[in-house]
Motif scaffolding. Structure first.
Motif, PDB file in Angstrom:
ATOM      1  N   THR A  57      -8.602   6.678  19.437  1.00 36.05           N
ATOM      2  CA  THR A  57      -8.094   7.436  18.307  1.00 36.05           C
ATOM      3  C   THR A  57      -6.668   7.022  17.928  1.00 36.05           C
ATOM      4  O   THR A  57      -5.844   6.727  18.799  1.00 36.05           O
ATOM      5  CB  THR A  57      -8.133   8.948  18.601  1.00 36.05           C
ATOM      6  N   SER A  58      -6.393   7.026  16.641  1.00 41.22           N
ATOM      7  CA  SER A  58      -5.025   6.744  16.184  1.00 41.22           C
ATOM      8  C   SER A  58      -4.061   7.847  16.626  1.00 41.22           C
ATOM      9  O   SER A  58      -2.858   7.627  16.692  1.00 41.22           O
ATOM     10  CB  SER A  58      -4.992   6.602  14.663  1.00 41.22           C
ATOM     11  N   ARG A  59      -4.601   9.010  16.982  1.00 34.23           N
ATOM     12  CA  ARG A  59      -3.760  10.125  17.435  1.00 34.23           C
ATOM     13  C   ARG A  59      -3.077   9.819  18.764  1.00 34.23           C
ATOM     14  O   ARG A  59      -2.185  10.535  19.182  1.00 34.23           O
ATOM     15  CB  ARG A  59      -4.595  11.399  17.570  1.00 34.23           C
ATOM     16  N   ILE A  60      -3.451   8.732  19.425  1.00 39.47           N
ATOM     17  CA  ILE A  60      -2.777   8.320  20.644  1.00 39.47           C
ATOM     18  C   ILE A  60      -1.277   8.108  20.364  1.00 39.47           C
ATOM     19  O   ILE A  60      -0.443   8.273  21.241  1.00 39.47           O
ATOM     20  CB  ILE A  60      -3.414   7.058  21.260  1.00 39.47           C
ATOM     21  N   GLY A  61      -0.955   7.774  19.140  1.00 35.52           N
ATOM     22  CA  GLY A  61       0.438   7.570  18.749  1.00 35.52           C
ATOM     23  C   GLY A  61       1.296   8.813  18.843  1.00 35.52           C
ATOM     24  O   GLY A  61       2.522   8.731  18.815  1.00 35.52           O
ATOM     25  N   ASN A  62       0.676   9.994  18.983  1.00 35.21           N
ATOM     26  CA  ASN A  62       1.423  11.253  19.136  1.00 35.21           C
ATOM     27  C   ASN A  62       1.922  11.464  20.560  1.00 35.21           C
ATOM     28  O   ASN A  62       2.741  12.350  20.795  1.00 35.21           O
ATOM     29  CB  ASN A  62       0.542  12.448  18.770  1.00 35.21           C
ATOM     30  N   GLY A  78     -14.404  -1.064  18.506  1.00 33.76           N
ATOM     31  CA  GLY A  78     -13.471  -1.042  17.385  1.00 33.76           C
ATOM     32  C   GLY A  78     -12.207  -1.835  17.672  1.00 33.76           C
ATOM     33  O   GLY A  78     -12.186  -2.724  18.513  1.00 33.76           O
ATOM     34  N   VAL A  79     -11.151  -1.487  16.949  1.00 32.43           N
ATOM     35  CA  VAL A  79      -9.863  -2.154  17.100  1.00 32.43           C
ATOM     36  C   VAL A  79      -8.880  -1.207  17.786  1.00 32.43           C
ATOM     37  O   VAL A  79      -9.057   0.008  17.776  1.00 32.43           O
ATOM     38  CB  VAL A  79      -9.288  -2.614  15.744  1.00 32.43           C
ATOM     39  N   ILE A  80      -7.861  -1.777  18.366  1.00 26.30           N
ATOM     40  CA  ILE A  80      -6.793  -0.972  18.962  1.00 26.30           C
ATOM     41  C   ILE A  80      -5.927  -0.467  17.820  1.00 26.30           C
ATOM     42  O   ILE A  80      -5.443  -1.260  17.005  1.00 26.30           O
ATOM     43  CB  ILE A  80      -5.981  -1.816  19.960  1.00 26.30           C
ATOM     44  N   LEU A 100     -13.862  -4.027  22.441  1.00 30.63           N
ATOM     45  CA  LEU A 100     -12.792  -3.984  21.448  1.00 30.63           C
ATOM     46  C   LEU A 100     -12.606  -5.379  20.847  1.00 30.63           C
ATOM     47  O   LEU A 100     -12.891  -6.380  21.492  1.00 30.63           O
ATOM     48  CB  LEU A 100     -11.489  -3.523  22.107  1.00 30.63           C
ATOM     49  N   HIS A 101     -12.093  -5.427  19.631  1.00 33.29           N
ATOM     50  CA  HIS A 101     -11.784  -6.717  19.010  1.00 33.29           C
ATOM     51  C   HIS A 101     -10.452  -6.605  18.288  1.00 33.29           C
ATOM     52  O   HIS A 101      -9.921  -5.518  18.084  1.00 33.29           O
ATOM     53  CB  HIS A 101     -12.909  -7.170  18.066  1.00 33.29           C
ATOM     54  N   GLY A 102      -9.905  -7.760  17.941  1.00 31.61           N
ATOM     55  CA  GLY A 102      -8.598  -7.787  17.287  1.00 31.61           C
ATOM     56  C   GLY A 102      -7.490  -7.985  18.306  1.00 31.61           C
ATOM     57  O   GLY A 102      -7.739  -8.384  19.455  1.00 31.61           O
TER      58      GLY A 102
END
Length: 109
Positions: A57-62, A78-80, A100-102
């Motif tokens: 999840t992008s919410r990891i940035g919190n 997905g992507v990191i 994962l890719h990218g």
């Protein structure tokens, strides 16, 4: 249990905030919930060797105090997310053994 701090694999600080999730090799399945981003005092997330699917999840940035994020050997796809670059305290980031890719995003200055 009287408190989430007594749950197996959960460690809290003196204020009762969760700082560590040690749930490696626990037979977990499903996805890593977006709600993990609400646990802003977390320093360590260890979810290695489970059967987790879905994306990071992008919410990891919190989780700005996060120093260790270990999700290797699951089925994460997905992507990191770019928000990983905002985690200035992150020292361990183990995501191998997934799909994962990218690239891993770099910290923005």
């Amino acid at each position: 249990f009287n408190s989430h701090c007594e749950w197996r694999g959960v460690e809290c600080n003196n204020a009762g905030k969760i700082v560590t999730l040690l749930l490696n090799n626990s037979g977990l399945s499903g996805k890593i919930s977006d709600s993990i981003g609400n646990l802003t005092s977390l320093e360590t997330i260890d979810l290695r060797d489970n059967n987790l699917k879905g994306s990071i999840t992008s919410r990891i940035g919190n989780i700005l105090n996060l120093s260790s994020f270990l999700v290797s050997y699951n089925e994460v796809t997905g992507v990191i997310p770019d928000e990983v670059a905002d985690l200035s305290k992150l020292k361990l980031f183990h995501v191998h053994g997934n799909r994962l890719h990218g690239t891993v995003p770099c910290r923005r200055l």
